[in-house]
Design a protein around this motif. Structure first.
Motif, PDB file in Angstrom:
ATOM      1  N   GLU A  47      59.640  56.737   9.573  1.00 45.87           N
ATOM      2  CA  GLU A  47      60.138  58.086   9.388  1.00 45.87           C
ATOM      3  C   GLU A  47      60.803  58.527  10.696  1.00 45.87           C
ATOM      4  O   GLU A  47      60.564  57.945  11.750  1.00 45.87           O
ATOM      5  CB  GLU A  47      58.994  59.018   9.006  1.00 45.87           C
ATOM      6  CG  GLU A  47      58.366  58.666   7.661  1.00 45.87           C
ATOM      7  CD  GLU A  47      57.168  59.541   7.328  1.00 45.87           C
ATOM      8  OE1 GLU A  47      57.128  60.054   6.199  1.00 45.87           O
ATOM      9  OE2 GLU A  47      56.281  59.696   8.181  1.00 45.87           O
TER      10      GLU A  47
ATOM     11  N   ASP B 102      47.728  65.744  -0.341  1.00 49.93           N
ATOM     12  CA  ASP B 102      48.717  66.645   0.243  1.00 49.93           C
ATOM     13  C   ASP B 102      49.811  65.891   0.989  1.00 49.93           C
ATOM     14  O   ASP B 102      50.722  66.502   1.551  1.00 49.93           O
ATOM     15  CB  ASP B 102      48.042  67.623   1.216  1.00 49.93           C
ATOM     16  CG  ASP B 102      47.074  68.561   0.513  1.00 49.93           C
ATOM     17  OD1 ASP B 102      47.312  68.847  -0.685  1.00 49.93           O
ATOM     18  OD2 ASP B 102      46.097  69.006   1.144  1.00 49.93           O
ATOM     19  N   GLU B 103      49.710  64.579   1.010  1.00 46.20           N
ATOM     20  CA  GLU B 103      50.659  63.765   1.756  1.00 46.20           C
ATOM     21  C   GLU B 103      51.604  63.024   0.812  1.00 46.20           C
ATOM     22  O   GLU B 103      51.325  62.838  -0.376  1.00 46.20           O
ATOM     23  CB  GLU B 103      49.912  62.738   2.623  1.00 46.20           C
ATOM     24  CG  GLU B 103      49.091  63.352   3.743  1.00 46.20           C
ATOM     25  CD  GLU B 103      49.944  63.846   4.888  1.00 46.20           C
ATOM     26  OE1 GLU B 103      51.087  63.359   5.035  1.00 46.20           O
ATOM     27  OE2 GLU B 103      49.482  64.719   5.640  1.00 46.20           O
ATOM     28  N   ALA B 104      52.721  62.602   1.355  1.00 49.02           N
ATOM     29  CA  ALA B 104      53.648  61.714   0.660  1.00 49.02           C
ATOM     30  C   ALA B 104      53.753  60.446   1.481  1.00 49.02           C
ATOM     31  O   ALA B 104      53.994  60.491   2.684  1.00 49.02           O
ATOM     32  CB  ALA B 104      55.017  62.370   0.499  1.00 49.02           C
TER      33      ALA B 104
ATOM     34  N   TYR C 238      58.998  57.807  -1.995  1.00 45.17           N
ATOM     35  CA  TYR C 238      57.647  58.212  -1.641  1.00 45.17           C
ATOM     36  C   TYR C 238      56.788  58.377  -2.886  1.00 45.17           C
ATOM     37  O   TYR C 238      57.280  58.773  -3.947  1.00 45.17           O
ATOM     38  CB  TYR C 238      57.670  59.557  -0.898  1.00 45.17           C
ATOM     39  CG  TYR C 238      58.154  59.484   0.517  1.00 45.17           C
ATOM     40  CD1 TYR C 238      57.254  59.439   1.580  1.00 45.17           C
ATOM     41  CD2 TYR C 238      59.508  59.477   0.819  1.00 45.17           C
ATOM     42  CE1 TYR C 238      57.685  59.389   2.895  1.00 45.17           C
ATOM     43  CE2 TYR C 238      59.963  59.425   2.121  1.00 45.17           C
ATOM     44  CZ  TYR C 238      59.040  59.380   3.154  1.00 45.17           C
ATOM     45  OH  TYR C 238      59.475  59.327   4.453  1.00 45.17           O
ATOM     46  N   PHE C 239      55.490  58.099  -2.729  1.00 45.10           N
ATOM     47  CA  PHE C 239      54.497  58.425  -3.729  1.00 45.10           C
ATOM     48  C   PHE C 239      53.603  59.518  -3.167  1.00 45.10           C
ATOM     49  O   PHE C 239      53.327  59.547  -1.962  1.00 45.10           O
ATOM     50  CB  PHE C 239      53.628  57.211  -4.076  1.00 45.10           C
ATOM     51  CG  PHE C 239      54.346  56.131  -4.832  1.00 45.10           C
ATOM     52  CD1 PHE C 239      55.556  56.380  -5.468  1.00 45.10           C
ATOM     53  CD2 PHE C 239      53.796  54.872  -4.943  1.00 45.10           C
ATOM     54  CE1 PHE C 239      56.209  55.385  -6.179  1.00 45.10           C
ATOM     55  CE2 PHE C 239      54.445  53.863  -5.653  1.00 45.10           C
ATOM     56  CZ  PHE C 239      55.655  54.123  -6.262  1.00 45.10           C
ATOM     57  N   GLY C 240      53.124  60.388  -4.036  1.00 49.80           N
ATOM     58  CA  GLY C 240      52.219  61.428  -3.607  1.00 49.80           C
ATOM     59  C   GLY C 240      50.812  60.896  -3.416  1.00 49.80           C
ATOM     60  O   GLY C 240      50.355  60.024  -4.149  1.00 49.80           O
ATOM     61  N   SER C 241      50.117  61.413  -2.393  1.00 49.63           N
ATOM     62  CA  SER C 241      48.720  61.048  -2.141  1.00 49.63           C
ATOM     63  C   SER C 241      48.017  62.279  -1.579  1.00 49.63           C
ATOM     64  O   SER C 241      48.045  62.535  -0.378  1.00 49.63           O
ATOM     65  CB  SER C 241      48.635  59.880  -1.142  1.00 49.63           C
ATOM     66  OG  SER C 241      47.292  59.567  -0.847  1.00 49.63           O
TER      67      SER C 241
ATOM     68  N   TRP D 208      54.130  54.723 -12.207  1.00 47.71           N
ATOM     69  CA  TRP D 208      53.960  55.976 -11.466  1.00 47.71           C
ATOM     70  C   TRP D 208      54.724  57.119 -12.132  1.00 47.71           C
ATOM     71  O   TRP D 208      54.254  58.241 -12.191  1.00 47.71           O
ATOM     72  CB  TRP D 208      54.458  55.770 -10.029  1.00 47.71           C
ATOM     73  CG  TRP D 208      54.281  57.000  -9.197  1.00 47.71           C
ATOM     74  CD1 TRP D 208      55.202  57.985  -8.950  1.00 47.71           C
ATOM     75  CD2 TRP D 208      53.081  57.416  -8.538  1.00 47.71           C
ATOM     76  NE1 TRP D 208      54.674  58.957  -8.167  1.00 47.71           N
ATOM     77  CE2 TRP D 208      53.365  58.653  -7.905  1.00 47.71           C
ATOM     78  CE3 TRP D 208      51.810  56.880  -8.428  1.00 47.71           C
ATOM     79  CZ2 TRP D 208      52.417  59.322  -7.159  1.00 47.71           C
ATOM     80  CZ3 TRP D 208      50.868  57.556  -7.664  1.00 47.71           C
ATOM     81  CH2 TRP D 208      51.178  58.761  -7.059  1.00 47.71           C
ATOM     82  N   TRP D 209      55.920  56.798 -12.636  1.00 47.26           N
ATOM     83  CA  TRP D 209      56.760  57.868 -13.183  1.00 47.26           C
ATOM     84  C   TRP D 209      56.548  58.084 -14.672  1.00 47.26           C
ATOM     85  O   TRP D 209      57.112  59.019 -15.240  1.00 47.26           O
ATOM     86  CB  TRP D 209      58.221  57.551 -12.909  1.00 47.26           C
ATOM     87  CG  TRP D 209      58.566  57.653 -11.462  1.00 47.26           C
ATOM     88  CD1 TRP D 209      58.859  56.631 -10.611  1.00 47.26           C
ATOM     89  CD2 TRP D 209      58.628  58.835 -10.676  1.00 47.26           C
ATOM     90  NE1 TRP D 209      59.096  57.115  -9.360  1.00 47.26           N
ATOM     91  CE2 TRP D 209      58.961  58.467  -9.359  1.00 47.26           C
ATOM     92  CE3 TRP D 209      58.425  60.194 -10.951  1.00 47.26           C
ATOM     93  CZ2 TRP D 209      59.115  59.384  -8.335  1.00 47.26           C
ATOM     94  CZ3 TRP D 209      58.569  61.123  -9.925  1.00 47.26           C
ATOM     95  CH2 TRP D 209      58.914  60.709  -8.646  1.00 47.26           C
TER      96      TRP D 209
END
Length: 281
Positions: free
Chosen positions: A141, A180-182, A175-178, A279-280
């Protein structure tokens, strides 16, 4: 009795005795699967860079993997040592996301601190080294900020890196959500690069120079995007690259009619496709 002469090492490959590599990983606490942590992916890349099956670019003793770097001095010591010892190729690989990455790569906002990110010091050491060929691989990042430390520009596209330096990398784009984080997922650069070195590149040259590797990794992502037929999945970004023609990171195990194609050079990873589609759904 006649003996076979030792085979000469390809000129683009690093000299085994005079080259060093430091691979640095900033793990992300939001990633719950250890195998997906930056440190695990970095370990696989280190193995690929030293694999005798593919004319390993580096001797195993010349590669340092630093993952426990809550104290940045451990990283700085490793990079300084490698920079002092390398006269041919000096390679730095950095992968990171999440809070630890931000602490390592970005200047501190605390007015009481000096505001110098450890990665800036790492960049200074690399750029000041006497190595003839320097390679920087960034998978993180805040990529523009990180790459600007090495290329002398906040935007690496078309920028001139310091003489004798090759820079390749990208930020995450999926990105995948986890909670409160991505967390980055799906188009990850380090793991794909390691797979290219391990499996070889079909119809590629004898050794895998950095430009060939960039094209192979982007081709893999294009194949992944074709396999995931879902409008919510964006295509991975292209890899930024400066230089790369004058250094190889491994021999191409799939080269020529005698190449080892038993491992299926760079076929689509169906498991990744299934993961993204589930995931989607």
């Amino acid at each position: 009795m006649a003996t076979d002469a030792p085979q000469q090492r390809h000129a683009l490959l690093p000299d085994l005795a005079r080259s060093r590599a430091v691979l640095v990983a900033c793990d992300n606490d939001a990633v719950r699967v250890p195998e997906l942590q930056p440190s695990a992916r970095t370990a696989r890349l280190a193995q690929a860079l030293t694999s005798p099956d593919a004319a390993g670019a580096f001797h195993p003793d010349a590669v340092t993997v630093v993952t426990a770097h809550r104290h940045s001095a451990e990283v700085l010591d490793a990079v300084r040592r490698a920079a002092e010892e390398a006269s041919d190729v000096l390679l730095l690989h950095y992968v990171g996301s999440g809070p630890r990455h931000r602490e390592f790569a970005l200047p501190s906002a605390d007015p009481r601190s000096e505001g110098t990110a450890p990665l800036r010091t790492v960049a200074d050491i690399v750029l000041e080294s006497r190595a003839a060929r320097r390679v920087v691989l960034l998978d993180c990042e805040d990529f523009e900020t990180a790459s600007g430390l090495f290329a002398g520009s906040p935007s690496p596209g078309g920028a001139e890196a310091a003489g004798g330096l090759c820079l390749m990398g990208k930020p995450p784009s999926l990105y995948f959500g986890s909670g409160d984080e991505a967390i980055p997922a799906g188009d990850e650069f380090t793991a794909t690069l390691a797979e290219a070195l391990r499996s070889g590149v079909a119809d590629g040259p004898e050794v895998l120079d950095v430009v060939t590797l960039r094209n192979a990794v982007e081709g893999r992502w294009a194949q992944l995007g074709y396999g995931v037929e879902n409008e919510y999945v964006t295509a991975p970004d292209t890899l930024s690259l400066v230089g790369g023609h004058d250094v190889a990171l491994g021999g191409n195990i799939a080269f020529g009619p005698e190449g080892d194609r038993s491992r299926g050079p760079f076929h689509l990873d169906a498991g990744v496709v299934d993961l993204v589609e589930r995931w989607w759904d």
